[in-house]
Design a protein around this motif. Structure first.
Motif, mmCIF file in Angstrom:
data_model
loop_
_atom_site.group_PDB
_atom_site.id
_atom_site.type_symbol
_atom_site.label_atom_id
_atom_site.label_comp_id
_atom_site.label_asym_id
_atom_site.label_seq_id
_atom_site.Cartn_x
_atom_site.Cartn_y
_atom_site.Cartn_z
ATOM 1 N N THR A 92 0.852 -1.198 0.000
ATOM 2 C CA THR A 92 0.000 0.000 0.000
ATOM 3 C C THR A 92 0.891 1.253 0.000
ATOM 4 O O THR A 92 2.086 1.166 0.243
ATOM 5 N N PHE A 93 0.261 2.407 -0.235
ATOM 6 C CA PHE A 93 1.021 3.654 -0.186
ATOM 7 C C PHE A 93 1.646 3.830 1.200
ATOM 8 O O PHE A 93 2.770 4.278 1.335
ATOM 9 N N LYS A 94 0.889 3.414 2.241
ATOM 10 C CA LYS A 94 1.380 3.600 3.606
ATOM 11 C C LYS A 94 2.627 2.740 3.838
ATOM 12 O O LYS A 94 3.621 3.206 4.395
ATOM 13 N N ASN A 138 -0.927 -1.749 -17.120
ATOM 14 C CA ASN A 138 -1.073 -0.362 -16.692
ATOM 15 C C ASN A 138 -2.527 0.057 -16.861
ATOM 16 O O ASN A 138 -3.236 -0.483 -17.697
ATOM 17 N N ILE A 139 -2.894 1.038 -16.041
ATOM 18 C CA ILE A 139 -4.309 1.367 -16.032
ATOM 19 C C ILE A 139 -4.779 1.912 -17.361
ATOM 20 O O ILE A 139 -5.934 1.843 -17.677
ATOM 21 N N GLY A 140 -3.849 2.453 -18.163
ATOM 22 C CA GLY A 140 -4.248 2.963 -19.465
ATOM 23 C C GLY A 140 -4.618 1.834 -20.399
ATOM 24 O O GLY A 140 -5.765 1.636 -20.746
ATOM 25 N N THR A 183 2.904 10.382 -13.061
ATOM 26 C CA THR A 183 3.193 11.648 -12.375
ATOM 27 C C THR A 183 3.368 11.415 -10.879
ATOM 28 O O THR A 183 4.309 11.926 -10.267
ATOM 29 N N ALA A 184 2.474 10.609 -10.309
ATOM 30 C CA ALA A 184 2.616 10.314 -8.879
ATOM 31 C C ALA A 184 3.826 9.403 -8.652
ATOM 32 O O ALA A 184 4.491 9.489 -7.617
ATOM 33 N N ALA A 185 4.128 8.548 -9.642
ATOM 34 C CA ALA A 185 5.260 7.625 -9.493
ATOM 35 C C ALA A 185 6.560 8.399 -9.292
ATOM 36 O O ALA A 185 7.375 8.060 -8.444
HETATM 37 P P1 AMP Z 1 -0.771 9.968 -15.141
HETATM 38 O O1 AMP Z 1 -0.235 8.725 -15.823
HETATM 39 O O2 AMP Z 1 0.150 10.459 -14.091
HETATM 40 O O3 AMP Z 1 -1.150 11.017 -16.152
HETATM 41 O O4 AMP Z 1 -2.122 9.539 -14.365
HETATM 42 C C1 AMP Z 1 -3.301 9.140 -15.010
HETATM 43 C C2 AMP Z 1 -4.532 9.328 -14.155
HETATM 44 O O5 AMP Z 1 -4.591 8.347 -13.131
HETATM 45 C C3 AMP Z 1 -4.604 10.677 -13.463
HETATM 46 O O6 AMP Z 1 -5.935 11.150 -13.581
HETATM 47 C C4 AMP Z 1 -4.268 10.377 -12.029
HETATM 48 O O7 AMP Z 1 -4.882 11.288 -11.147
HETATM 49 C C5 AMP Z 1 -4.820 8.967 -11.858
HETATM 50 N N1 AMP Z 1 -4.068 8.147 -10.863
HETATM 51 C C6 AMP Z 1 -2.740 8.115 -10.672
HETATM 52 N N2 AMP Z 1 -2.414 7.233 -9.696
HETATM 53 C C7 AMP Z 1 -3.568 6.689 -9.280
HETATM 54 C C8 AMP Z 1 -3.902 5.706 -8.282
HETATM 55 N N3 AMP Z 1 -2.980 5.108 -7.556
HETATM 56 N N4 AMP Z 1 -5.209 5.394 -8.125
HETATM 57 C C9 AMP Z 1 -6.161 6.001 -8.873
HETATM 58 N N5 AMP Z 1 -5.920 6.942 -9.818
HETATM 59 C C10 AMP Z 1 -4.637 7.272 -10.024
#
Ligand code: AMP
Length: 559
Positions: free
Chosen positions: A2-4, A210-212, A53-55
């Motif tokens: 987890t993030f924590k 990946n989520i994409g 971006t968060a990574a």
């Molecule tokens: P990015 O690849 O950084 O452009 O992120 C794509 C989208 O996913 C953005 O709308 C983020 O806010 C969202 N996002 C990033 N990390 C997570 C996460 N762990 N859970 C849910 N959404 C996320």
């Protein structure tokens, strides 16, 4: 993990929780714990929409020394939109960290204002390479405290011609920094940068997970080029709740398609490089707020746009660089939502799809362009569903109802329904009443490809295999910004013969085809022997022999 468990501090955890980040994405799992524990270079292959971006952003925030007022991090990215987006994301992650200062440095905005911001002291700079280098050259930024340099969408920065700026910036930042490179593709040039400026980088590859990519279905529709716009309209009409970006290749095409759509009554607008920054922001805001449902855009203008809940990406034309397809399709299917990436292609572009399939590691699904009847049915039932589910505000309408009932009292229930449907629906019925089938049937077009994958069908291509004509391959194409007339003039000039009849010209990306009477074949081959176009040596060959000669070259290279 987890993030924590990654060890992020409670203020950051609180902020990302508010953003709805429950679990880390794959790239975040791979990079955040690593960067938190190690001061090392990182090279990550990851597409847009993966949570990149968060990574890179979260560990950067965690490791910042808030007391240090000279910049500790520079994040370079290809466009001002992306720059603004990254700054906005970091600011959100840092919501509960006090006094964090981030400067966005990009071209097209006032440089003095940006320099003033730097003077006040900043922790992080997000920048486009050109403007960053300008500021470095003016000696307006102290680089001595830089600990991390992030190269985001590195392939795109190279595509946009920032190679020299990147080299110059990388030379100037102290060697003690760590470089974190993120790229959706890894062409040779990126490897070269990594080899030259990075030390044994830790490598991360986010493949399919990946989520994409995971939530995006890839579909294609095949029509003749002249029917592309008709196909677009039908795709839009059958997807009653579409909210998407339509990608075009050029600014002109972008403007034209947006104009046609607006004239045809769609809520659409264009986003391209001819707009000022302020105009772009207006369009982007309208789209974000869903005042428009279709954004017609060029690749460059749409970079960095993070619009939530896009249902569709439509490739009105496939991109010139097929790697860009990944960036386009990555705009939908974000954050766990489903999305469709649609390609409208003509018969000659089918082999491009195969190349893209290899890159995305997914198959395109063939979809027939819906018929007028199918669209009308879909629209009608959408309307009926909407009527069934509409919330009735008794209080607001009650005062009108009495007179409405009176007006309609002579109509039966069936009559009322018929009229109501017609009011809303006549536009579609009228438009589609004589709509023709514009599909090129999939079964036929499979047969239409010769062994080497080139189109051998259709009026132009048929000519190429007629007895009296030779079809030639020539290594100049649309990328050289040539038109049919330029190609013809080039052939006339090189052969010094003006009565050659040139037909069946097909301009492709980096090459083209054309037909000439067989009697001119030798003239063409001899005169093009050492021909050059704008200083580049030209290859010209009879089209059918191309495959074998390329194979020969390939085999030679392998030896
Ligand atoms: P990015 O690849 O950084 O452009 O992120 C794509 C989208 O996913 C953005 O709308 C983020 O806010 C969202 N996002 C990033 N990390 C997570 C996460 N762990 N859970 C849910 N959404 C996320």
């Amino acid at each position: 993990m987890t993030f924590k468990e990654m060890g992020l501090n409670p203020q950051i955890l609180k902020a990302i929780k508010e953003l709805g980040f429950e679990n880390p994405t794959q790239i975040q799992k791979e990079t955040i714990p690593f960067v938190l524990k190690n001061d090392r270079d990182l090279k990550a292959l990851a597409q847009t929409g993966t949570g990149k971006t968060a990574a890179f952003g979260l560990p950067i925030l965690e490791k910042l020394n808030m007391k240090e007022k000279n910049p500790q991090v520079i994040i370079l990215c290809p466009t001002r939109e992306l720059c603004v987006q990254i700054t906005s994301d970091l600011t959100k992650y840092a919501k509960y960290l006090s006094h964090i200062q981030i400067a966005s440095i990009y071209g097209g905005a006032n440089i003095e204002t940006q320099i003033r911001k730097l003077k006040q002291g900043v922790h992080i700079i997000t920048a486009t390479p050109g403007r960053m280098l300008d500021i470095i050259k003016r000696k307006k930024v102290d680089l001595s405290k830089i600990k991390t340099l992030v190269l985001d969408e590195a392939d795109e920065m190279l595509n946009m011609g920032f190679k020299d700026e990147l080299d110059a910036i990388l030379e100037k930042i102290p060697e003690t920094k760590n470089t974190h490179l993120f790229s959706a593709t890894m062409p040779k040039e990126i490897d070269a940068i990594a080899k030259k400026y990075m030390h044994e980088p830790y490598e991360v590859t986010i493949g399919k997970k990946n989520i994409g990519a995971e939530n995006v279905s890839h579909e294609y529709y095949m029509v003749h080029s002249k029917d592309r716009y008709l196909a677009l309209k039908r795709i839009v009409d059958v997807n009653t709740q579409i909210y998407g970006i339509i990608f075009c290749r050029t600014r002109k095409e972008t403007k034209d398609i947006a104009d046609y759509l607006i004239t045809d009554g769609y809520r659409a607008d264009a986003l391209h490089g001819d707009l000022s920054q302020a105009q772009r922001e207006i369009v982007t805001d309208k789209f974000r707020n869903k005042h428009i449902q279709l954004l017609v855009a060029t690749d460059v203008a749409a970079r960095g746009l993070d619009i939530k809940d896009l249902t569709h990406i439509i490739n009105y034309n496939l991109p010139d660089e097929i790697e860009l397809y990944t960036h386009r399709s990555g705009r939908t299917g974000r954050a766990g939502k489903q999305g469709s990436s649609i390609a409208i292609i003509n018969i000659k572009e089918k082999n491009l799809l195969k190349k893209i399939e290899r890159i995305i590691d997914k198959k395109f699904i063939y979809k027939p362009v819906p018929t007028g009847k199918e669209i009308c049915e879909k629209q009608l039932f959408y309307l009926i569903d909407k009527m069934q589910n509409v919330k009735i505000d008794e209080e607001k309408i009650s005062s009108f109802l009495e007179s409405i009932y009176q007006k309609l009292e002579n109509l039966s229930k069936e009559e009322v329904i018929k009229r109501f449907v017609s009011v809303e629906f006549n536009r579609f019925l009228e438009y589609y009443k004589d709509a023709k089938d514009i599909n090129i049937p999939e079964t036929n077009n499979e047969k239409s490809y010769s062994k080497n994958g080139r189109d051998t069908r259709g009026p132009k291509a048929n000519l190429s295999f007629s007895k009296n004509l030779t079809r030639f391959f020539i290594s100049v194409g649309r990328k050289d910004k040539i038109k049919n007339t330029d190609l013809i003039n080039f052939i006339y000039k090189t052969t010094k013969v003006k009565n050659i009849k040139i037909t069946g010209i097909d301009l492709m990306g980096t090459y083209s085809f054309f037909n000439v009477d067989k009697s001119f074949s030798n003239t063409i081959l001899n005169s093009f022997n050492n021909a050059e176009y704008k200083g580049r040596k030209i290859i010209i060959e009879p089209a059918e022999e191309l495959e074998t000669s390329q194979n020969r070259k390939r085999k030679r290279r392998r030896k």
